[in-house]
Each structure stands twice: as C-alpha cells, then as structure tokens.
Design an enzyme around this catalytic site. Sequence first.
Site, PDB file in Angstrom:
ATOM      1  N   ARG A  87     -11.049   6.808 -39.507  1.00  0.00           N
ATOM      2  CA  ARG A  87     -12.206   6.532 -40.169  1.00  0.00           C
ATOM      3  C   ARG A  87     -12.343   5.447 -40.862  1.00  0.00           C
ATOM      4  NH1 ARG A  87     -12.673  12.515 -42.947  1.00  0.00           N
ATOM      5  NH2 ARG A  87     -14.372  11.657 -43.998  1.00  0.00           N
ATOM      6  N   ARG A 103      -8.065  21.424 -50.482  1.00  0.00           N
ATOM      7  CA  ARG A 103      -8.548  20.136 -50.844  1.00  0.00           C
ATOM      8  C   ARG A 103     -10.188  20.491 -51.078  1.00  0.00           C
ATOM      9  NH1 ARG A 103      -8.758  16.856 -46.146  1.00  0.00           N
ATOM     10  NH2 ARG A 103     -10.355  15.955 -47.465  1.00  0.00           N
ATOM     11  N   CYS A 126      -7.279   9.970 -40.687  1.00  0.00           N
ATOM     12  CA  CYS A 126      -6.938  11.368 -41.222  1.00  0.00           C
ATOM     13  C   CYS A 126      -6.876  12.176 -40.027  1.00  0.00           C
ATOM     14  CB  CYS A 126      -8.362  11.670 -42.258  1.00  0.00           C
ATOM     15  SG  CYS A 126      -9.482  12.068 -41.305  1.00  0.00           S
ATOM     16  N   ASP A 163     -19.408  19.268 -41.052  1.00  0.00           N
ATOM     17  CA  ASP A 163     -18.491  19.918 -41.887  1.00  0.00           C
ATOM     18  C   ASP A 163     -18.589  21.576 -41.692  1.00  0.00           C
ATOM     19  OD1 ASP A 163     -17.590  17.858 -42.594  1.00  0.00           O
ATOM     20  OD2 ASP A 163     -18.066  17.675 -44.764  1.00  0.00           O
ATOM     21  N   LYS A 203     -17.569  19.712 -53.716  1.00  0.00           N
ATOM     22  CA  LYS A 203     -16.731  18.654 -53.441  1.00  0.00           C
ATOM     23  C   LYS A 203     -17.077  17.238 -53.164  1.00  0.00           C
ATOM     24  CE  LYS A 203     -14.032  17.934 -49.765  1.00  0.00           C
ATOM     25  NZ  LYS A 203     -14.088  16.528 -49.268  1.00  0.00           N
ATOM     26  N   ASN A 204     -18.005  16.944 -52.033  1.00  0.00           N
ATOM     27  CA  ASN A 204     -18.758  15.574 -51.850  1.00  0.00           C
ATOM     28  C   ASN A 204     -19.538  15.052 -52.637  1.00  0.00           C
ATOM     29  OD1 ASN A 204     -16.888  15.930 -49.625  1.00  0.00           O
ATOM     30  ND2 ASN A 204     -18.563  16.454 -47.782  1.00  0.00           N
TER      31      ASN A 204
HETATM   32  C1  UD1 Z   1     -18.638  12.202 -45.482  1.00  0.00           C
HETATM   33  C2  UD1 Z   1     -18.006  13.561 -46.220  1.00  0.00           C
HETATM   34  C3  UD1 Z   1     -17.321  14.306 -44.972  1.00  0.00           C
HETATM   35  C4  UD1 Z   1     -18.229  14.579 -43.901  1.00  0.00           C
HETATM   36  C5  UD1 Z   1     -18.821  13.201 -43.555  1.00  0.00           C
HETATM   37  C6  UD1 Z   1     -20.289  13.554 -42.439  1.00  0.00           C
HETATM   38  C7  UD1 Z   1     -17.541  13.000 -48.463  1.00  0.00           C
HETATM   39  C8  UD1 Z   1     -16.457  12.920 -49.690  1.00  0.00           C
HETATM   40  N1  UD1 Z   1     -17.135  13.327 -47.296  1.00  0.00           N
HETATM   41  O1  UD1 Z   1     -17.482  11.507 -45.212  1.00  0.00           O
HETATM   42  O2  UD1 Z   1     -16.661  15.654 -45.576  1.00  0.00           O
HETATM   43  O3  UD1 Z   1     -17.879  15.155 -42.868  1.00  0.00           O
HETATM   44  O4  UD1 Z   1     -19.655  12.588 -44.537  1.00  0.00           O
HETATM   45  O5  UD1 Z   1     -20.873  14.052 -42.792  1.00  0.00           O
HETATM   46  O6  UD1 Z   1     -18.546  13.143 -48.566  1.00  0.00           O
HETATM   47  N2  UD1 Z   1     -18.032   5.232 -39.855  1.00  0.00           N
HETATM   48  C9  UD1 Z   1     -17.741   3.878 -39.325  1.00  0.00           C
HETATM   49  N3  UD1 Z   1     -17.717   2.896 -40.348  1.00  0.00           N
HETATM   50  C10 UD1 Z   1     -17.789   3.061 -41.578  1.00  0.00           C
HETATM   51  C11 UD1 Z   1     -17.891   4.487 -42.204  1.00  0.00           C
HETATM   52  C12 UD1 Z   1     -18.173   5.376 -41.258  1.00  0.00           C
HETATM   53  O7  UD1 Z   1     -17.678   3.754 -38.128  1.00  0.00           O
HETATM   54  O8  UD1 Z   1     -17.483   2.035 -42.352  1.00  0.00           O
HETATM   55  C13 UD1 Z   1     -18.482   6.308 -39.103  1.00  0.00           C
HETATM   56  C14 UD1 Z   1     -17.318   7.604 -38.898  1.00  0.00           C
HETATM   57  O9  UD1 Z   1     -16.250   7.011 -38.391  1.00  0.00           O
HETATM   58  C15 UD1 Z   1     -18.196   8.743 -38.522  1.00  0.00           C
HETATM   59  C16 UD1 Z   1     -19.524   8.315 -39.192  1.00  0.00           C
HETATM   60  O10 UD1 Z   1     -19.598   6.847 -39.454  1.00  0.00           O
HETATM   61  O11 UD1 Z   1     -18.119   8.594 -37.159  1.00  0.00           O
HETATM   62  C17 UD1 Z   1     -19.889   9.255 -40.120  1.00  0.00           C
HETATM   63  O12 UD1 Z   1     -19.107   8.836 -41.355  1.00  0.00           O
HETATM   64  P1  UD1 Z   1     -19.436   8.873 -43.052  1.00  0.00           P
HETATM   65  O13 UD1 Z   1     -20.859   9.555 -42.866  1.00  0.00           O
HETATM   66  O14 UD1 Z   1     -18.957   7.570 -43.669  1.00  0.00           O
HETATM   67  O15 UD1 Z   1     -18.206  10.052 -43.481  1.00  0.00           O
HETATM   68  P2  UD1 Z   1     -17.621  10.119 -44.882  1.00  0.00           P
HETATM   69  O16 UD1 Z   1     -18.386   9.418 -46.035  1.00  0.00           O
HETATM   70  O17 UD1 Z   1     -16.327   9.554 -44.678  1.00  0.00           O
END
Ligand code: UD1
Length: 419
Positions: A122, A398, A117, A306, A23-24
């Site tokens: 997020r 999902r 979420c 995850d 999925k990711n």
């Molecule tokens: C992706 C995965 C999700 C997984 C996560 C962490 C997908 C579709 N989803 O989510 O399944 O749990 O990586 O491995 O690939 N953050 C900020 N600001 C930002 C973006 C992120 O502060 O602009 C923080 C988030 O709150 C979190 C951390 O960074 O604490 C990691 O998030 P991120 O790696 O961005 O996760 P996703 O890409 O949303």
Amino acid sequence: MTTQLWIEGGNRLSGQVDVQGAKNGVLPILAATVLTRDVCIIENCPRLSDVEASVRILRHLGCTAWWEDGALVADTTNMDRFDIPDDLMREMRSSVIFLGAILARLGAAELSYPGGCELGPRPIDLHLRALRELGAEIEDRGGCLRCRAAGLQGTELTLALPSVGATENAILAAVGARGTTIICNAAREPEIVDLQRFLNACGAWVRGAGSSTIMVEGGATLHGCAHRCMGDRIVAATYLCAAAAAGGEARLTGVDYRQLSTVTAALTEAGCRIRSEPRGIAIERAGRLRAIRPVRTAPYPGFPTDAQAVLMAALLRSQGATVFVENIFENRYRHVDEMIRMGADIRVEGRVAVVCGVESLRGAVLRATDLRGGAALAVAALSAQGESTISCTEHIDRGYEDLARDLTALGAKIRRIQA
Ligand code: UD1
C-alpha cells in the site's frame, strides 16, 4: 485465551440493526481535529480498535481524548509534538492521514511508513507527491519520513489515481495552506464528503467533495464543533449480504441507501428484494440466489473493494457462476481458501475469481485473514450447515464494533467465545 466467533449456520434471519458510524469516515476526521486547537465532539463514533489507535496517536501528540455519552471528545488545544512513533504507525494504515494535518498545524511532521498490509503493498507516493506540491519538504531516511513546511501554499494538483487517503491528506494540508488549492482527480467516496462537512463545521472552506474536483480556501482559523459521523456503508453491505446468504429479512437503519447502490444492484440481480426506507434499507431473500454479471471493484461510485468479499460469501450457494475482478488491491482474495474449506467452489487467477455456486456449504474451522475477508467468513458461515468457528477475530474488530451483537439482533446464531 483468544476470542473466536462461533456460528451455527442454516437459520433464516429476521431482525433490525442500527448501523454503526463509519470507520473510514471517522479516522480522517480524528486526524482533522488537530487542525482546530479546540474541542471536537464526534458523535456516532464507532468503538473500534482502529479508533483506539487514532486516540493513542492523538494522546502521543499531546492532545486529550475521552468517551462521553457515546461520543468521542478530542481536545487538541495543547498539541505539542509532531512525531508519530513507529509502533503507533504500524498499528493502522490510516495513521498516515495524520501527516497532512500535523504538517498544517505545526509546520513539521515525523513519522514512518505505515508499511504494507494484508491486502498487499500500500504505497503512499501519491500522498507525498500532493504534500510536496503544497510546499512540504519530505526526506525519506530508511522508511522514516521527516517533513517540513515553512508555510504550505495552495496550488492546483492532480492525483494520478483517485486515492481516498491521498485526497484526504491533500485536503487537510490545503486547509492549513495559504490561498486556494484545487485537487483534480480526487476520490469521490462519501467519507470524503463527511470530512468536508466536519471541516466546514469547524470554519474551513472546502467545496466539491463527492466530485472529482475539490477546492479548498486555506488559512482560516478553525474552531471545534460537534459532528455526527455518517453510517458505515461497508458494515451495512455486510449485513445485507448476511441476509442474502442466510435468507429471511433484515432492516438496517442509520445508513444512506444511495451510497449502497452498486451493492444493492448486485443483490437485486441475484434475486433479493430490497427497499429503501426513509432512514435506511430493508432486504428480503426467499428462494435460491442466482449468479450475476461480473462484479468489478472500482473507486466510488463503482463497486467497493471493501464489499467484494462479503458479496462473494453471499453468492457461494447461488445458481450459476459469478466472476469477480478485483481492480484496487493485489491481494484481496485471501478469504477464498477459507471459503473452500466450507465446500465453496472458487477459482482465483490473479485479479479474477470465479465463484461457481454449490448446493450446500458445511461449517468449518476458519481463520480471519483480514478485516472484510473475516466478516465475509461469518456471512458464509450463516449459510453453511452446522457449526463454524472463526479465529483471529482481531482483524474483524478493526472495523466492526460487535459483529456478533449485530448479527444476533438480525436473528443469527453467533457468539463470541474464548478458546
Ligand atoms: C481507503 C479505505 C479502504 C478502501 C480503499 C479503497 C480508509 C481508512 N480506507 O484506503 O478501506 O479499501 O480506500 O476504496 O478509508 N495507491 C497508490 N499510491 C498511493 C495511494 C494509493 O498507488 O499513494 C493505490 C493503492 O495501492 C490502491 C489504490 O491506489 O491500489 C487505492 O487506494 P486508496 O484509495 O488510497 O486506499 P486507502 O485510502 O488506503
């Protein structure tokens, strides 16, 4: 009528499953198809509600997409819109990855915040900062983002955190930018390597994915390609934990065992026997599991957030106490209260959860609170005496094509029922 999962626990597993596509991995690739103005064939694409949500976004943008012989085909030639309506944005958090791609293709994008979420807030500040550094002007009007870029320009940018989504957004925008982009402190997840593989097959020049420094030579005209998605390492981790929880043996094909090293190390420490195989991985669990050293979630190659819930589910009946430290998301222990209904002994304090293994669990009426937490309840139910039901299965859908189908193939007693 709603769908529930019915599970009869206490049966050892024995069987084999070919793990679905990731999925990711596929979600950013579907966003990336809009960079091509062509037809892309995505093989091994998992059939998930999040993939359907991406397809709805593609169609809204003026693209066409259809399933053909198990592959998802996306034709982005006639894309003519740059907005994503609020209802589509709210369906799935990863919709924000379309931002970099739409901007790169059309020089403008309009969408709303994907919102919080079930795992807690997020934010997307790192996504927006990276796009601004590439030359995008982004206006935030009450949660509605208006983005313009007369011409994106390659640059050197450093992410404050190795965010997976921000890294993907930056890569997609950089592919459409003029000149060279260097992304420092990039996330190193294997799904980013798969995105790089897809983009390069389309004619882009992206190097370094899988390391902390990614370099993109932007501006090439991309064409379509046929791409086979990588296997889903989190789904694989779920099934390994299911075998660890229920006992017995399982063979998984279609995944790369090297991407599962932290999960298999934890399960080995707990007493499972794990073998890597040419096309996958096999697990065997005979006696009772033991508690293990603290499990701290971290960006790849650390232990995946995850897989935290499913590993916890596997250790509920272990000997001794295991400490979990959740470092990525604030609210990722929502499955704990449901596990306690089954007789689990878990205490949570902020980011720390302590699991004291119990002799036995009993089946219970359960509710999936989020995607991985929901799958973890199914794992726990496999090791509980008696029957369990899990409601709110839409969370599980999902990310799992058909959890009941796959666990049945592994020998579990699990069915979808209408309630
Ligand atoms: C992706 C995965 C999700 C997984 C996560 C962490 C997908 C579709 N989803 O989510 O399944 O749990 O990586 O491995 O690939 N953050 C900020 N600001 C930002 C973006 C992120 O502060 O602009 C923080 C988030 O709150 C979190 C951390 O960074 O604490 C990691 O998030 P991120 O790696 O961005 O996760 P996703 O890409 O949303």
